[in-house]
Motif scaffolding. Structure first.
Motif, mmCIF file in Angstrom:
data_model
loop_
_atom_site.group_PDB
_atom_site.id
_atom_site.type_symbol
_atom_site.label_atom_id
_atom_site.label_comp_id
_atom_site.label_asym_id
_atom_site.label_seq_id
_atom_site.Cartn_x
_atom_site.Cartn_y
_atom_site.Cartn_z
ATOM 1 N N ASP A 82 -8.297 0.979 -3.284
ATOM 2 C CA ASP A 82 -8.512 2.315 -3.838
ATOM 3 C C ASP A 82 -7.993 2.438 -5.263
ATOM 4 O OD1 ASP A 82 -9.698 3.308 -1.479
ATOM 5 O OD2 ASP A 82 -7.713 3.615 -0.588
ATOM 6 N N GLU A 83 -7.642 1.290 -5.862
ATOM 7 C CA GLU A 83 -7.162 1.191 -7.248
ATOM 8 C C GLU A 83 -5.775 1.787 -7.442
ATOM 9 O OE1 GLU A 83 -10.041 2.414 -10.128
ATOM 10 O OE2 GLU A 83 -11.635 1.165 -9.286
ATOM 11 N N ASN A 84 -5.029 1.910 -6.359
ATOM 12 C CA ASN A 84 -3.650 2.371 -6.448
ATOM 13 C C ASN A 84 -2.702 1.180 -6.539
ATOM 14 O OD1 ASN A 84 -4.308 5.185 -6.115
ATOM 15 N ND2 ASN A 84 -4.644 4.760 -3.945
ATOM 16 N N VAL A 85 -1.594 1.373 -7.233
ATOM 17 C CA VAL A 85 -0.555 0.343 -7.306
ATOM 18 C C VAL A 85 0.214 0.322 -5.992
ATOM 19 C CG1 VAL A 85 1.555 -0.397 -8.489
ATOM 20 C CG2 VAL A 85 -0.343 0.564 -9.810
ATOM 21 N N GLN A 86 0.511 -0.875 -5.499
ATOM 22 C CA GLN A 86 1.365 -1.057 -4.329
ATOM 23 C C GLN A 86 2.419 -2.105 -4.676
ATOM 24 O OE1 GLN A 86 1.088 0.689 -1.538
ATOM 25 N NE2 GLN A 86 -0.972 1.556 -1.741
ATOM 26 N N VAL A 87 3.618 -1.927 -4.139
ATOM 27 C CA VAL A 87 4.660 -2.947 -4.257
ATOM 28 C C VAL A 87 5.120 -3.283 -2.843
ATOM 29 C CG1 VAL A 87 6.863 -3.613 -5.251
ATOM 30 C CG2 VAL A 87 5.363 -2.045 -6.505
ATOM 31 N N LEU A 88 4.980 -4.554 -2.477
ATOM 32 C CA LEU A 88 5.226 -5.001 -1.107
ATOM 33 C C LEU A 88 6.202 -6.167 -1.092
ATOM 34 C CD1 LEU A 88 1.431 -5.265 -0.199
ATOM 35 C CD2 LEU A 88 2.914 -3.318 0.345
ATOM 36 N N HIS A 89 6.995 -6.249 -0.035
ATOM 37 C CA HIS A 89 7.805 -7.443 0.163
ATOM 38 C C HIS A 89 6.877 -8.603 0.513
ATOM 39 C CE1 HIS A 89 11.926 -5.958 -0.103
ATOM 40 N NE2 HIS A 89 11.518 -4.848 0.490
ATOM 41 N N ASN A 90 7.075 -9.727 -0.151
ATOM 42 C CA ASN A 90 6.223 -10.904 0.022
ATOM 43 C C ASN A 90 6.700 -11.719 1.226
ATOM 44 O OD1 ASN A 90 4.322 -12.899 -0.505
ATOM 45 N ND2 ASN A 90 5.484 -13.825 -2.179
ATOM 46 N N ASP A 134 -1.459 -5.680 24.160
ATOM 47 C CA ASP A 134 -0.797 -4.428 23.798
ATOM 48 C C ASP A 134 -0.157 -4.477 22.410
ATOM 49 O OD1 ASP A 134 1.187 -6.216 24.367
ATOM 50 O OD2 ASP A 134 2.340 -4.871 25.672
ATOM 51 N N PHE A 135 -0.503 -5.488 21.619
ATOM 52 C CA PHE A 135 0.078 -5.629 20.278
ATOM 53 C C PHE A 135 -0.418 -4.507 19.376
ATOM 54 C CE2 PHE A 135 -0.181 -7.448 15.921
ATOM 55 C CZ PHE A 135 1.158 -7.696 15.716
ATOM 56 N N ASP A 136 0.497 -3.802 18.745
ATOM 57 C CA ASP A 136 0.166 -2.672 17.871
ATOM 58 C C ASP A 136 0.262 -3.127 16.415
ATOM 59 O OD1 ASP A 136 -0.141 -0.324 16.511
ATOM 60 O OD2 ASP A 136 1.403 0.781 17.602
ATOM 61 N N THR A 137 -0.868 -3.345 15.780
ATOM 62 C CA THR A 137 -0.858 -3.829 14.387
ATOM 63 C C THR A 137 -0.175 -2.846 13.452
ATOM 64 O OG1 THR A 137 -3.053 -2.871 14.013
ATOM 65 C CG2 THR A 137 -2.968 -5.190 14.694
ATOM 66 N N SER A 138 -0.244 -1.550 13.750
ATOM 67 C CA SER A 138 0.320 -0.544 12.840
ATOM 68 C C SER A 138 1.837 -0.646 12.726
ATOM 69 C CB SER A 138 -0.064 0.866 13.310
ATOM 70 O OG SER A 138 0.542 1.177 14.558
ATOM 71 N N CYS A 139 2.460 -1.350 13.666
ATOM 72 C CA CYS A 139 3.917 -1.516 13.623
ATOM 73 C C CYS A 139 4.341 -2.747 12.828
ATOM 74 C CB CYS A 139 4.473 -1.619 15.039
ATOM 75 S SG CYS A 139 4.264 -0.125 16.022
ATOM 76 N N HIS A 140 3.362 -3.463 12.290
ATOM 77 C CA HIS A 140 3.689 -4.727 11.637
ATOM 78 C C HIS A 140 3.038 -4.851 10.261
ATOM 79 C CE1 HIS A 140 4.494 -5.431 15.917
ATOM 80 N NE2 HIS A 140 5.416 -6.276 15.496
ATOM 81 N N ASN A 141 2.901 -3.724 9.566
ATOM 82 C CA ASN A 141 2.422 -3.761 8.189
ATOM 83 C C ASN A 141 3.492 -4.374 7.291
ATOM 84 O OD1 ASN A 141 0.076 -2.409 9.010
ATOM 85 N ND2 ASN A 141 1.029 -0.396 8.656
ATOM 86 N N LEU A 142 3.071 -4.869 6.135
ATOM 87 C CA LEU A 142 4.050 -5.385 5.180
ATOM 88 C C LEU A 142 4.980 -4.259 4.747
ATOM 89 C CD1 LEU A 142 1.874 -7.704 2.890
ATOM 90 C CD2 LEU A 142 3.367 -8.355 4.796
ATOM 91 N N ARG A 143 6.232 -4.600 4.543
ATOM 92 C CA ARG A 143 7.215 -3.596 4.122
ATOM 93 C C ARG A 143 6.952 -3.189 2.675
ATOM 94 N NH1 ARG A 143 13.084 -5.562 4.944
ATOM 95 N NH2 ARG A 143 13.455 -3.395 4.306
ATOM 96 N N LYS A 144 6.943 -1.878 2.457
ATOM 97 C CA LYS A 144 6.702 -1.368 1.113
ATOM 98 C C LYS A 144 8.015 -1.139 0.366
ATOM 99 C CE LYS A 144 2.179 0.683 1.895
ATOM 100 N NZ LYS A 144 1.292 1.835 1.587
ATOM 101 N N VAL A 145 7.901 -1.155 -0.946
ATOM 102 C CA VAL A 145 9.053 -0.974 -1.831
ATOM 103 C C VAL A 145 8.814 0.277 -2.671
ATOM 104 C CG1 VAL A 145 10.386 -1.999 -3.718
ATOM 105 C CG2 VAL A 145 9.441 -3.466 -1.910
ATOM 106 N N ALA A 146 9.841 1.079 -2.827
ATOM 107 C CA ALA A 146 9.730 2.268 -3.678
ATOM 108 C C ALA A 146 9.458 1.836 -5.114
ATOM 109 C CB ALA A 146 11.015 3.091 -3.611
ATOM 110 N N PHE A 147 8.515 2.533 -5.765
ATOM 111 C CA PHE A 147 8.231 2.201 -7.163
ATOM 112 C C PHE A 147 7.881 3.468 -7.926
ATOM 113 C CE2 PHE A 147 3.949 2.302 -5.480
ATOM 114 C CZ PHE A 147 3.174 2.782 -6.538
ATOM 115 N N ARG A 148 7.932 3.350 -9.236
ATOM 116 C CA ARG A 148 7.571 4.461 -10.118
ATOM 117 C C ARG A 148 6.953 3.866 -11.378
ATOM 118 N NH1 ARG A 148 9.250 9.810 -11.664
ATOM 119 N NH2 ARG A 148 7.788 10.370 -13.322
#
Length: 425
Positions: A82-90, A134-148
């Motif tokens: 969606d052309e938004n910036v994301q910062v994720l733990h690698n 019963d694996f819930d993918t929504s519980c295992h997204n990459l961890r996001k980092v606060a950014f500005r």
């Protein structure tokens, strides 16, 4: 010995070193050499404060990414679909493997090379082979980092509760940058340089011009009287200072005409996110960092109508400085690797429509700061060798090094704040 006991002993040692520091002097040697203090720096400084990692110009299109590494941390700065910036733990949410190796590039989805867990560029897990019913993918997204993003400059904060001082700093400095329109820029060149010194020595070296006589290429355009008190200009720099005063008067006139912010604002050790910002004149032709001061890019940034607008410089604690001219911009990120090793990432940005070989030549564009960075790396290495010598005793700063002292004051204050918080737990 329990980890809490070890940490307590390390903290007591650090408190003793802080108490031993003489105001207005360089730091005791362990602050530059100790593994324990380096680990504390990663936690108390790089783990709690806003640090610069990249510009939006480095990730112009969906899927574009850059990795940022410091200490044991690896981050992905990426633009999502969606052309938004994301910062994720690698770090893959399966068994922790690195997802992307150091560098930059463009991807569709993020695929872990170990077991092929697949994530969208926004970090959403979309596929995990052979997972339980019963694996819930929504519980295992990459961890996001606060950014500005401040006018296209991306800062991150690893803390669970990031301080909000960045909001006020952004409101102060964004007017200085808005007409450069960094979001309409692209990367012309990026160079990673490993300096053989502690990250604080890298920052200290940048905060003074006491040594600028040793930068002949930079001295063609950068007024090397920078930082000297008005009544303490060395005799051999008086002529340079007169040129500076004349150039500053002309720059101020142009800034007023164009409604460009230019006045210096400095709060290096008086707030949580220490910063300094100012637009200042350049020597020679006054346009850019070249050997004559003439512009290096024909297509100017934003909608500038004049190349002779000096340099807009900003410094933020603990790891960033930049220079924005009318024709191009340069950002510098300082990222600690080890007690005696620091990565300095320098990025040259030009207008998105500037054409290499037509509007600019990369070697010419980067020459002055390639030479200057190499010289600074040598100075930092000399300093690192010196602080490891048993004969080292912290020495006094001269008046023109007041910003070095302010950086050390800020650093010590943040360590004390962190240690107080730990003691209260």
């Amino acid at each position: 010995m329990p980890a809490t006991v070890v940490r307590h002993q390390d903290n007591l040692t650090t408190r003793r070193l802080i108490a031993e520091r003489t105001p207005g002097h360089s730091l005791p040697a362990p602050f530059y050499t100790s593994d324990e203090i380096f680990d504390l720096d990663l936690d108390a400084i790089f783990g709690r404060h806003w640090i610069f990692v990249a510009s939006e110009a480095e990730i112009r299109e969906p899927g574009d990414y850059v990795t940022v590494e410091f200490g044991k941390t690896s981050l992905l700065v990426i633009r999502d679909d969606d052309e938004n910036v994301q910062v994720l733990h690698n770090v893959c949410r399966h068994r922790g493997a690195r997802i992307l190796t150091p560098g930059s590039g463009s991807v569709g989805n993020l695929v872990c090379g170990y077991h092929q867990w697949t994530y969208k560029p926004d970090g959403t897990l979309i596929w995990a082979a052979s997972a339980a019913d019963d694996f819930d993918t929504s519980c295992h997204n990459l961890r996001k980092v606060a950014f500005r993003s401040i006018a296209g400059l991306i800062y991150v904060n690893l803390s669970d509760e990031p301080n909000d001082d960045i909001d006020e700093v952004a409101s102060i400095v964004e007017p200085y940058f808005e007409q450069h329109q960094l979001k309409r820029a692209k990367v012309a060149k990026q160079i990673d340089l490993i300096e053989l010194g502690n990250w604080k020595l890298t920052m200290e070296n940048n905060r003074e011009c006491y040594h600028c006589d040793m930068h002949p290429e930079l001295g063609c355009t950068y007024f090397i009287t920078w930082g000297y008190p008005e009544d303490a200009i060395p005799p051999h720099l008086q002529e340079t200072h007169e040129r500076y005063l004349s150039a500053e008067a002309e720059l101020e006139r142009k800034c007023v005409e164009r409604n460009l912010a230019f006045k210096g604002i400095e709060e290096l050790d008086t707030r949580t996110m220490g910063f300094r910002v100012q637009r200042e004149a350049l020597d020679g032709e006054g346009e850019s960092y070249s050997m004559t001061g003439a512009k290096l890019v024909n297509k100017l940034l934003g909608d500038f109508d004049d190349a002779k607008l000096g340099r807009l410089s900003m410094h933020t604690q603990p790891n960033f400085w930049c220079h924005f001219m009318a024709d191009h911009a340069i950002t510098f990120a300082v990222l600690p690797i080890a007690p005696g090793r620091t990565l300095v990432r320098t990025t040259w940005l030009v207008h998105e429509d500037a054409v290499e070989g037509v509007d600019y030549n990369v070697d010419d564009l980067t020459y002055v700061w390639r030479e200057t960075n190499a010289q600074d790396a040598a100075f930092v290495e000399l300093a690192q060798i010196g602080v490891t010598d048993p004969a080292y005793i912290p020495g006094p700063y001269v008046p023109s090094e007041y910003q070095v002292d302010a950086f050390c004051n800020w650093y010590i204050d943040k360590l004390n704040t962190h240690l107080d918080a730990e003691a209260a737990e």
